[in-house]
Scaffold this motif. Structure first.
Motif, PDB file in Angstrom:
ATOM      1  N   ILE A  44     -12.504  33.146 -34.088  1.00  0.00           N
ATOM      2  CA  ILE A  44     -12.492  32.087 -33.077  1.00  0.00           C
ATOM      3  C   ILE A  44     -13.835  32.191 -32.367  1.00  0.00           C
ATOM      4  O   ILE A  44     -14.193  33.264 -31.857  1.00  0.00           O
ATOM      5  N   MET A  55     -20.731  32.514 -29.114  1.00  0.00           N
ATOM      6  CA  MET A  55     -19.872  33.658 -28.795  1.00  0.00           C
ATOM      7  C   MET A  55     -18.767  33.783 -29.834  1.00  0.00           C
ATOM      8  O   MET A  55     -18.306  32.787 -30.393  1.00  0.00           O
ATOM      9  N   ILE A  56     -18.346  35.018 -30.048  1.00  0.00           N
ATOM     10  CA  ILE A  56     -17.160  35.274 -30.867  1.00  0.00           C
ATOM     11  C   ILE A  56     -16.056  35.669 -29.889  1.00  0.00           C
ATOM     12  O   ILE A  56     -16.217  36.611 -29.115  1.00  0.00           O
ATOM     13  N   TYR A  57     -14.954  34.937 -29.906  1.00  0.00           N
ATOM     14  CA  TYR A  57     -13.838  35.260 -29.005  1.00  0.00           C
ATOM     15  C   TYR A  57     -12.806  36.159 -29.693  1.00  0.00           C
ATOM     16  O   TYR A  57     -12.022  36.832 -29.018  1.00  0.00           O
ATOM     17  N   LEU A  58     -12.758  36.112 -31.022  1.00  0.00           N
ATOM     18  CA  LEU A  58     -11.834  36.980 -31.778  1.00  0.00           C
ATOM     19  C   LEU A  58     -12.284  36.948 -33.219  1.00  0.00           C
ATOM     20  O   LEU A  58     -12.732  35.906 -33.697  1.00  0.00           O
ATOM     21  N   GLN A  59     -12.196  38.063 -33.915  1.00  0.00           N
ATOM     22  CA  GLN A  59     -12.418  38.019 -35.360  1.00  0.00           C
ATOM     23  C   GLN A  59     -11.717  39.182 -36.020  1.00  0.00           C
ATOM     24  O   GLN A  59     -11.431  40.208 -35.387  1.00  0.00           O
TER      25      GLN A  59
END
Ligand code: FES
Ligand code: FE2
Lengths: 166, 417
Positions: A44, A55-59
């Motif tokens: 996300i 930005m990476i919010y979740l991976q």
């Protein structure tokens, strides 16, 4: 378009829509079954004009996503169902017909249950997130499996956020 | 005790005066307005991080107590803050959240802060450098030299955060305000430049103090499965809550066992400078700012109260500017695993304060909120909140447990001091 490109593109659409239904139903295993276990990478992401950064919010990998959903019962969470409207915009099948990429628009509504004050808000639908799915697939025996999903959100205001894959 | 009738429910709790408060401080419009005037317009607020405006002519906008603020970096590399309000007819000068003044705008020139309305222009020091058709309209009665922006106290400090104070004469300097609580992390945060990698915000129907309370009490780790399995051991229960002047609190460190949560990893490889592996420090600054360092990632929460029952919380995540791409990704993953908007803990914390906001809507009957745990100022002691509300009482001149009465030192505190 490669030979059988039309059928392949249809298979890609089918997988994206089945994933939408599985995610709407919180049927995590059905969703993971649509993803290639060794290759799948989930993300996300969002771009923030505030800080000028992607930005990476979740991976996570398939295994990490599986652990995440398996742990859900141990966590306090907002159980409000999420309903998404997905529209596949483009499907590009590779020349050899073995892989494909697709871009879809997605709008996610939160059908309020226990998030704030259930007496007042349960049963109400609120706009939760908007974004695009940037998906990659491998094609085997006419079936498309996710190898990557990047859920690119338009939101930076996420309020309570969520424990669920989006 | 069995369930209580109304008078039993409303009775003073059998605790010391400073061990409980009245929920009206979380729901009353007049108290909210007092807080904006008496607290937020006079305290140092960490509005952003300097890496959000890394180059000359970069800017960032924000607000404090409803007043729009613009921060910009001059060609001299100095970061300055001004009210983001045009001295002509009060237009919001810069509407974007961030950007660069190196580009000209439709109404103005490059390297200028331009008000789009009538094209007045300002330089990075807040001087007014252009008033359109100045002589024609104002003759000799008024000129650009009299039209400078309103400059604000601004300092870059404690790991590169940008601190702004709306008060020209703050009661104490920033160093005297927050230096002591930052002492535990000063070397760590100032060893090398930090860089922001995460930003998101939440608007929650709850009072801002309930968010700060949650950041200052760790008893609620019972709500977080992650913190129970990675934390609850002797070293955890020995952690200290240390109170500092001006209402601040620091929660001391211990070694977190991240591997105890299935699929999570130690953060030891990427510890911030001068720290042993997997440490966890928390600095809670009055009236609502939080700096939280878990080994490899720093988080900062900033509250902007929007009403007695509404708050915006901005969440930032930071790493070291010198990070390799791979190191940065690892820090981001560590940060997100519990603190991201889809992480394990943050969602739970926000559900918690949203639920409190629901029971304390304006107009609900006042409730007694207990802050009475006493455990030698260790992790589940509620001394952090007790300390905060003494400071709060002094600033707004109201008793936290009887908010319609003036502040006087409460019983438990008087005994302790
Ligand atoms: S209001 Fe800004 S130039 Fe007139
Ligand atoms: Fe928490």
């Amino acid at each position: 378009m490669p030979k059988n490109g039309y059928e392949t593109a249809q298979a890609v659409r089918d997988t994206i829509y089945r994933a939408s239904l599985a995610l709407d139903d919180f049927s995590w295993q059905d969703w993971l079954d649509l993803c290639a276990p060794d290759e799948f990478h989930y993300m996300i992401t969002s771009f923030s004009p505030e800080i000028g950064k992607n930005m990476i919010y979740l991976q996570g990998s398939w295994k990490e996503m599986k652990l995440m959903v398996d742990m859900l019962p141990k966590h306090n969470t907002d159980h409000s169902p999420l309903h998404r409207h997905t529209s596949v915009y483009t499907v590009d099948v590779s020349a050899d017909g073995k892989t494909a990429e697709a871009v879809s628009s997605v709008v996610i509504y939160q059908n309020m249950l226990d998030g704030i004050n259930s007496h007042i808000d349960s049963g109400e639908s609120r706009l939760f997130l908007v974004g695009k799915y940037h998906d990659q697939f491998k094609i085997e025996d006419g079936v498309a499996k996710f190898t990557k999903r990047d859920t690119r959100l338009g939101n930076r205001r996420l309020d309570k956020g969520s424990h669920y894959p989006i | 005790m069995p369930a209580r009738n109304h008078s039993q429910w409303m009775a003073k709790p059998p605790l010391a005066d400073d061990e409980w408060i009245d929920s009206r401080i979380y729901s009353d419009q007049e108290i909210f307005e007092d807080e904006q005037e008496k607290i937020f317009k006079h305290v140092w607020v960490p509005v952003c991080h300097e890496s959000e405006l890394p180059k000359a002519y970069d800017f960032r906008t924000t607000s404090i107590a409803g007043e729009p603020v613009i921060i910009c970096r001059g060609p001299d590399d100095e970061v300055r803050a001004f009210l983001n309000v045009c001295p002509h007819r009060g237009m919001l000068i810069e509407r974007r959240p961030s950007g660069s003044f190196l580009e000209g705008q439709p109404s103005g020139n490059p390297k200028r802060i331009t008000c789009m309305f009538h094209a007045w222009q300002f330089d990075m020091k807040g001087n007014c450098v252009y008033v359109a058709r100045e002589k024609e309209g104002y003759q000799d009665r008024f000129c650009k030299e009299q039209a400078g922006l309103r400059r604000l106290r601004c300092e870059v400090k404690f790991g590169g955060f940008v601190w702004v104070n709306l008060d020209d004469k703050p009661s104490v300097s920033l160093e005297d305000w927050a230096g002591a609580p930052f002492e535990c992390l000063r070397k760590t945060l100032d060893e090398e430049p930090l860089e922001i990698f995460h930003y998101h915000k939440a608007v929650i129907d709850t009072n801002y103090k309930l968010w700060h309370d949650t950041n200052s009490e760790f008893y609620h780790d019972f709500m977080h499965y992650h913190n129970r399995v990675t934390g609850f051991n002797d070293a955890y229960f020995a952690r200290n809550n240390e109170a500092f002047p001006h209402g601040h609190v620091v929660v001391g460190t211990f070694e977190v066992n991240y591997e105890n949560y299935e699929g999570f990893e130690s953060r030891g490889e990427l510890s911030f400078p001068h720290l042993p592996p997997n440490q966890w420090y928390m600095i809670d600054l009055f009236p609502g700012f939080n700096f939280n360092l878990r080994g490899s990632a720093l988080r900062c929460d900033t509250v902007t109260p929007l009403g007695p029952d509404k708050v915006m919380i901005e969440f930032r995540g930071l790493g070291l500017k010198s990070d390799t791409e791979e190191e940065r990704i690892t820090r981001i993953n560590h940060h997100n695993s519990i603190w991201g908007p889809f992480g394990r803990n943050l969602h739970e914390d926000l559900i918690g304060v949203a639920g409190q906001g629901t029971t304390m809507r304006p107009g609900t009957e006042e409730r007694r909120i207990l802050h009475g745990r006493q455990e030698n100022q260790t992790i589940h002691d509620e001394n952090g909140m007790r300390h905060y509300y003494e400071e709060w009482g002094r600033w707004v001149d109201r008793s936290p447990s009887q908010p319609d009465q003036a502040y006087s030192v409460r019983q438990g505190v008087a005994a302790a001091e």
